[in-house]
Design a protein around this motif. Structure first.
Motif, PDB file in Angstrom:
ATOM      1  N   ILE A 116      -7.295  -2.013  -2.989  1.00  0.00           N
ATOM      2  CA  ILE A 116      -6.488  -2.138  -1.685  1.00  0.00           C
ATOM      3  C   ILE A 116      -5.313  -0.970  -1.781  1.00  0.00           C
ATOM      4  O   ILE A 116      -4.715  -0.756  -2.932  1.00  0.00           O
ATOM      5  N   PHE A 117      -4.874  -0.422  -0.650  1.00  0.00           N
ATOM      6  CA  PHE A 117      -4.144   0.421  -0.356  1.00  0.00           C
ATOM      7  C   PHE A 117      -3.062   0.171   0.746  1.00  0.00           C
ATOM      8  O   PHE A 117      -3.389  -0.318   1.556  1.00  0.00           O
ATOM      9  N   GLY A 118      -1.852   0.523   0.331  1.00  0.00           N
ATOM     10  CA  GLY A 118      -0.941   0.217   1.366  1.00  0.00           C
ATOM     11  C   GLY A 118       0.397   0.887   1.182  1.00  0.00           C
ATOM     12  O   GLY A 118       0.915   1.345   0.068  1.00  0.00           O
ATOM     13  N   PRO A 119       1.641   0.778   2.166  1.00  0.00           N
ATOM     14  CA  PRO A 119       2.694   1.286   1.861  1.00  0.00           C
ATOM     15  C   PRO A 119       3.632   0.649   0.415  1.00  0.00           C
ATOM     16  O   PRO A 119       2.950  -0.380   0.117  1.00  0.00           O
ATOM     17  N   LYS A 120       4.630   1.071   0.292  1.00  0.00           N
ATOM     18  CA  LYS A 120       5.356   0.477  -0.687  1.00  0.00           C
ATOM     19  C   LYS A 120       5.629  -0.910  -0.451  1.00  0.00           C
ATOM     20  O   LYS A 120       6.107  -1.250   0.606  1.00  0.00           O
ATOM     21  N   GLY A 121       5.496  -1.663  -1.712  1.00  0.00           N
ATOM     22  CA  GLY A 121       5.530  -3.206  -1.670  1.00  0.00           C
ATOM     23  C   GLY A 121       4.027  -3.840  -1.666  1.00  0.00           C
ATOM     24  O   GLY A 121       4.082  -5.008  -1.971  1.00  0.00           O
ATOM     25  N   THR A 122       3.110  -3.122  -1.534  1.00  0.00           N
ATOM     26  CA  THR A 122       1.732  -3.653  -1.555  1.00  0.00           C
ATOM     27  C   THR A 122       1.315  -4.071  -3.081  1.00  0.00           C
ATOM     28  O   THR A 122       0.884  -5.208  -3.231  1.00  0.00           O
ATOM     29  N   VAL A 123       1.776  -3.442  -3.986  1.00  0.00           N
ATOM     30  CA  VAL A 123       1.482  -3.640  -5.374  1.00  0.00           C
ATOM     31  C   VAL A 123       2.244  -4.933  -5.559  1.00  0.00           C
ATOM     32  O   VAL A 123       1.740  -5.900  -6.179  1.00  0.00           O
ATOM     33  N   ALA A 124       3.391  -4.928  -5.421  1.00  0.00           N
ATOM     34  CA  ALA A 124       4.261  -6.237  -5.477  1.00  0.00           C
ATOM     35  C   ALA A 124       3.844  -7.616  -5.115  1.00  0.00           C
ATOM     36  O   ALA A 124       3.608  -8.492  -5.532  1.00  0.00           O
ATOM     37  N   MET A 125       3.197  -7.087  -3.679  1.00  0.00           N
ATOM     38  CA  MET A 125       2.784  -8.308  -2.913  1.00  0.00           C
ATOM     39  C   MET A 125       1.409  -8.999  -3.731  1.00  0.00           C
ATOM     40  O   MET A 125       1.368 -10.150  -3.884  1.00  0.00           O
ATOM     41  N   THR A 126       0.641  -7.988  -4.175  1.00  0.00           N
ATOM     42  CA  THR A 126      -0.442  -8.570  -5.042  1.00  0.00           C
ATOM     43  C   THR A 126      -0.169  -9.185  -6.073  1.00  0.00           C
ATOM     44  O   THR A 126      -0.619  -9.943  -6.758  1.00  0.00           O
ATOM     45  N   GLU A 127       0.794  -8.657  -6.861  1.00  0.00           N
ATOM     46  CA  GLU A 127       1.159  -9.377  -7.950  1.00  0.00           C
ATOM     47  C   GLU A 127       1.807 -10.610  -7.803  1.00  0.00           C
ATOM     48  O   GLU A 127       1.524 -11.741  -8.723  1.00  0.00           O
ATOM     49  N   ASN A 128       2.361 -10.893  -6.872  1.00  0.00           N
ATOM     50  CA  ASN A 128       3.027 -12.212  -6.381  1.00  0.00           C
ATOM     51  C   ASN A 128       2.118 -13.158  -5.874  1.00  0.00           C
ATOM     52  O   ASN A 128       2.031 -14.399  -6.188  1.00  0.00           O
ATOM     53  N   PHE A 153      -6.875  -7.232  -8.791  1.00  0.00           N
ATOM     54  CA  PHE A 153      -6.563  -6.405  -7.737  1.00  0.00           C
ATOM     55  C   PHE A 153      -6.317  -5.050  -8.372  1.00  0.00           C
ATOM     56  O   PHE A 153      -5.862  -4.934  -9.510  1.00  0.00           O
ATOM     57  N   ALA A 154      -6.768  -4.033  -7.703  1.00  0.00           N
ATOM     58  CA  ALA A 154      -6.702  -2.640  -8.065  1.00  0.00           C
ATOM     59  C   ALA A 154      -5.798  -2.019  -6.847  1.00  0.00           C
ATOM     60  O   ALA A 154      -6.422  -1.650  -5.855  1.00  0.00           O
ATOM     61  N   ALA A 155      -4.471  -2.364  -6.959  1.00  0.00           N
ATOM     62  CA  ALA A 155      -3.733  -2.183  -5.700  1.00  0.00           C
ATOM     63  C   ALA A 155      -2.952  -0.727  -6.207  1.00  0.00           C
ATOM     64  O   ALA A 155      -2.541  -0.456  -6.991  1.00  0.00           O
ATOM     65  N   THR A 156      -2.744  -0.071  -4.871  1.00  0.00           N
ATOM     66  CA  THR A 156      -2.029   1.238  -4.953  1.00  0.00           C
ATOM     67  C   THR A 156      -1.105   1.413  -3.839  1.00  0.00           C
ATOM     68  O   THR A 156      -1.303   1.066  -2.752  1.00  0.00           O
ATOM     69  N   ASP A 157       0.359   1.517  -4.224  1.00  0.00           N
ATOM     70  CA  ASP A 157       1.237   1.923  -3.107  1.00  0.00           C
ATOM     71  C   ASP A 157       1.075   3.651  -2.799  1.00  0.00           C
ATOM     72  O   ASP A 157       1.189   4.301  -3.581  1.00  0.00           O
ATOM     73  N   ILE A 158       0.868   3.483  -1.391  1.00  0.00           N
ATOM     74  CA  ILE A 158       0.766   4.989  -1.288  1.00  0.00           C
ATOM     75  C   ILE A 158       1.620   5.644  -0.096  1.00  0.00           C
ATOM     76  O   ILE A 158       2.384   4.961   0.327  1.00  0.00           O
TER      77      ILE A 158
END
Length: 324
Positions: A116-128, A153-158
């Motif tokens: 999953i890729f998304g703006p800043k806050g995406t990684v924190a959302m997946t962690e929560n 999750f393999a998440a990235t803030d982009i």
């Protein structure tokens, strides 16, 4: 009849939503064309792009998993997921996609981490989310034997720029203007085998979208149409209107970009007397003030196949009609 500028409308096969596609084709399906308003006919924002072996989802609004089920596409088969911004109607379907896609069923069975890729806050959302559903995860691993790899999750803030490049498919994020307090907000450009699809994301009229979409095969753009009488009674609608693009403004974007086909999705509308369905005639008429090219008002499960031309299919699999 208005020139189709490379757009070809054809009959689809007998299966609902089926469109024949070659390996070099790029296929787009509107999974959700609506807003936070819970409407049966239009779930909230989500778009599927299929190119070569890649299956990409852009935004995960309410009901995106249901639409994929209707298309007979296993949730666990999605290659990567992209988020435009973190408004709830664009991400409320994420927990369902994540959890249900992990289940060992014909419509789930994800065996690798959810990309999953998304703006800043995406990684924190997946962690929560992982913390919030920790008991469900624990129980299913212990009771049903699912691999913990598939629920990771393999998440990235982009940031804006090239964010994905696999199997000949490139995805580039572009910054868009969804308002001063809604930053960052992104649109996306998908390129494959010389074909280009642009998704505006939620945005006020932005020349960066027009620039990115110059000569695109398909430009999928949001739009908002609020009854002026509602603005008097419910001032909150003013803020909503100010964060989106009017039909007249969208028409100017389309005229600048000159895509082979312009499509409305994420259609924000509000009328004095509440209605379920988009007031298409008014939407088209206002757009035509500034744009006379090929235009379709998107509906859930409408699809488009891009080869050396663009084929458009209605939700029932028949040829889709251009707006007058």
């Amino acid at each position: 009849m208005r020139s189709l500028m490379g757009l070809v409308l054809v009959l689809a096969g007998a299966m609902v939503g089926f469109a024949p596609a070659n390996a070099a084709d790029l296929k787009v399906t509107l999974l959700g064309t609506g807003t936070p308003t819970p409407r049966l006919s239009s779930f909230s924002a989500s778009t599927l792009v299929e190119a070569g072996p890649e299956r990409l989802i852009f935004d995960l609004g309410r009901g995106s998993t249901i639409r994929l089920y209707q298309k007979k596409i296993p949730l666990g088969s999605i290659t990567a997921h992209f988020i435009t911004h973190l408004h709830s109607d664009h991400i409320v379907g994420l927990p369902d996609m994540w959890l249900s896609g992990w289940l060992g069923t014909p419509w789930g069975s994800r065996k690798s981490p959810m990309v999953i890729f998304g703006p800043k806050g995406t990684v924190a959302m997946t962690e929560n989310l992982t913390k919030a559903f920790s008991e469900d995860i624990r129980i299913r691993i212990a009771d049903e034997g699912y691999s913990p790899v598939g629920i990771a999750f393999a998440a990235t803030d982009i940031e804006p720029g090239l964010v994905y490049d696999h199997n000949g498919v490139k995805v580039t994020a572009i910054e868009v203007n969804h308002g001063e307090k809604i930053k960052p907000a992104l649109g996306y450009v998908v390129e494959f085998d010389g074909k280009k699809v642009v998704l505006s994301g939620d945005t006020k009229p932005d020349p960066r979208v027009a620039k990115a979409a110059e000569g695109a095969d398909l430009l999928i753009h949001e739009v908002a149409m609020i009854d002026p009488e509602l603005l008097k009674t419910f001032p909150s609608y003013r803020a909503i209107e100010d964060h989106h693009t009017s039909p007249e403004e969208a028409g100017r974007i389309f005229s600048e970009a000159k895509p082979k086909l312009a499509v409305y999705s994420h259609i924000v509308f509000a009328t004095v007397k509440p209605v379920q369905d988009v007031p298409e005639d008014a939407l088209v008429a206002r757009t035509r003030a500034n744009y006379q090219g090929p235009l379709i008002v998107g509906r859930d499960l409408m699809s488009f196949v891009i080869s050396d031309h663009v084929e458009a299919f209605a939700p029932d699999g028949t040829a889709a009609s251009l707006a007058p």
